[in-house]
Design a protein around this motif. Structure first.
Motif, PDB file in Angstrom:
ATOM      1  N   ALA A 118      48.704  35.413  -4.949  1.00  0.00           N
ATOM      2  CA  ALA A 118      49.636  36.546  -4.899  1.00  0.00           C
ATOM      3  C   ALA A 118      51.001  36.190  -5.507  1.00  0.00           C
ATOM      4  O   ALA A 118      51.708  37.074  -5.989  1.00  0.00           O
ATOM      5  CB  ALA A 118      49.808  37.022  -3.465  1.00  0.00           C
ATOM      6  N   GLU A 166      51.665  37.467  -9.152  1.00  0.00           N
ATOM      7  CA  GLU A 166      51.703  38.901  -9.459  1.00  0.00           C
ATOM      8  C   GLU A 166      52.953  39.341 -10.235  1.00  0.00           C
ATOM      9  O   GLU A 166      52.839  40.079 -11.223  1.00  0.00           O
ATOM     10  CB  GLU A 166      51.542  39.728  -8.192  1.00  0.00           C
ATOM     11  N   SER A 183      37.527  32.514  -5.615  1.00  0.00           N
ATOM     12  CA  SER A 183      38.226  33.553  -4.851  1.00  0.00           C
ATOM     13  C   SER A 183      39.474  34.006  -5.581  1.00  0.00           C
ATOM     14  O   SER A 183      39.778  35.203  -5.630  1.00  0.00           O
ATOM     15  CB  SER A 183      38.600  33.040  -3.459  1.00  0.00           C
ATOM     16  N   GLN A 184      40.211  33.064  -6.165  1.00  0.00           N
ATOM     17  CA  GLN A 184      41.409  33.425  -6.921  1.00  0.00           C
ATOM     18  C   GLN A 184      41.049  34.331  -8.098  1.00  0.00           C
ATOM     19  O   GLN A 184      41.746  35.300  -8.371  1.00  0.00           O
ATOM     20  CB  GLN A 184      42.110  32.165  -7.444  1.00  0.00           C
ATOM     21  N   ARG A 214      38.469  36.393  -8.432  1.00  0.00           N
ATOM     22  CA  ARG A 214      38.117  37.739  -7.970  1.00  0.00           C
ATOM     23  C   ARG A 214      39.355  38.500  -7.534  1.00  0.00           C
ATOM     24  O   ARG A 214      39.483  39.696  -7.812  1.00  0.00           O
ATOM     25  CB  ARG A 214      37.098  37.669  -6.832  1.00  0.00           C
ATOM     26  N   LEU A 215      40.281  37.828  -6.846  1.00  0.00           N
ATOM     27  CA  LEU A 215      41.524  38.494  -6.440  1.00  0.00           C
ATOM     28  C   LEU A 215      42.338  38.932  -7.656  1.00  0.00           C
ATOM     29  O   LEU A 215      42.887  40.032  -7.676  1.00  0.00           O
ATOM     30  CB  LEU A 215      42.353  37.577  -5.539  1.00  0.00           C
ATOM     31  N   GLU A 275      40.175  41.967  -9.209  1.00  0.00           N
ATOM     32  CA  GLU A 275      39.946  43.151  -8.381  1.00  0.00           C
ATOM     33  C   GLU A 275      41.198  43.700  -7.705  1.00  0.00           C
ATOM     34  O   GLU A 275      41.368  44.906  -7.613  1.00  0.00           O
ATOM     35  CB  GLU A 275      38.880  42.854  -7.333  1.00  0.00           C
ATOM     36  N   ARG A 276      42.056  42.844  -7.216  1.00  0.00           N
ATOM     37  CA  ARG A 276      43.242  43.326  -6.485  1.00  0.00           C
ATOM     38  C   ARG A 276      44.491  43.393  -7.341  1.00  0.00           C
ATOM     39  O   ARG A 276      45.295  44.307  -7.199  1.00  0.00           O
ATOM     40  CB  ARG A 276      43.513  42.445  -5.266  1.00  0.00           C
ATOM     41  N   THR A 279      32.586  40.935 -10.282  1.00  0.00           N
ATOM     42  CA  THR A 279      33.512  41.514 -11.253  1.00  0.00           C
ATOM     43  C   THR A 279      32.892  41.706 -12.621  1.00  0.00           C
ATOM     44  O   THR A 279      33.503  42.313 -13.483  1.00  0.00           O
ATOM     45  CB  THR A 279      34.760  40.627 -11.404  1.00  0.00           C
TER      46      THR A 279
END
Length: 168
Positions: free
Chosen positions: A61, A64, A87-88, A90-91, A94-95, A150
């Motif tokens: 995060a 960003e 995980s990083q 995908r974040l 996706e996010r 993804t």
């Protein structure tokens, strides 16, 4: 190390620059996170693409606010047993909505190629030249997946729902 992009060995146009070295003029650079955060304002006005090597032990995060000024994000696999970069990835996709190049660097093994691609990586710093062939074989080995990812290939559930859904 060879760079695999879209299943082929390709030339890496980014120059990896250590924290103490001068940035080459007009050339794309890949810098470490400490240097990037320290020089973010100066790098913003740079006339060439800038990428960052983001470690897997740092919250994704934090990147960003800088996504708009980056041309490449490289996520680190310090060990083949450490999957935090998945995980990083995908974040980021996706996010945070990152649509630019996402590179896997570090201890990257052939057995991980398919999962890396499904997690959002489109570049992989491979260990061997013939890993490109192994990459192509890995990403085409399976046609059906249980888990959504993804890479936009529908999961088995989505495929079944699509076939059984009635038109309105």
């Amino acid at each position: 190390m060879p760079l695999i992009e879209k299943g082929r060995i390709t030339e890496d146009r980014f120059h990896r620059v250590s924290d103490d070295d001068a940035l080459p003029e007009g050339a794309p650079v890949l810098v470490g996170v400490d240097r990037f955060l320290k020089e973010a304002e100066a790098l913003k006005s740079r006339q060439a693409p800038v990428g960052v090597i983001w470690p897997n032990d740092r919250p994704i995060a934090e990147i960003e606010p800088y996504l708009g000024q980056l041309s490449l994000i490289a996520l680190v696999f310090p060990s083949f047993r450490d999957g935090r970069a998945y995980s990083q990835a995908r974040l980021l996709r996706e996010r945070l909505g990152w649509s630019g190049p996402l590179r896997a660097v570090g201890n990257v093994l052939r057995d991980q190629f398919l999962l890396m691609q499904r997690s959002g990586f489109d570049q992989i710093e491979a260990i061997k030249e013939d890993d490109a062939k192994a990459f192509d074989e890995a990403v085409h080995r399976y046609s059906t997946f249980y888990q959504p990812a993804t890479d936009e290939r529908p999961s088995l559930l989505r495929q079944r729902l699509g076939r059984t859904a009635r038109p309105e």
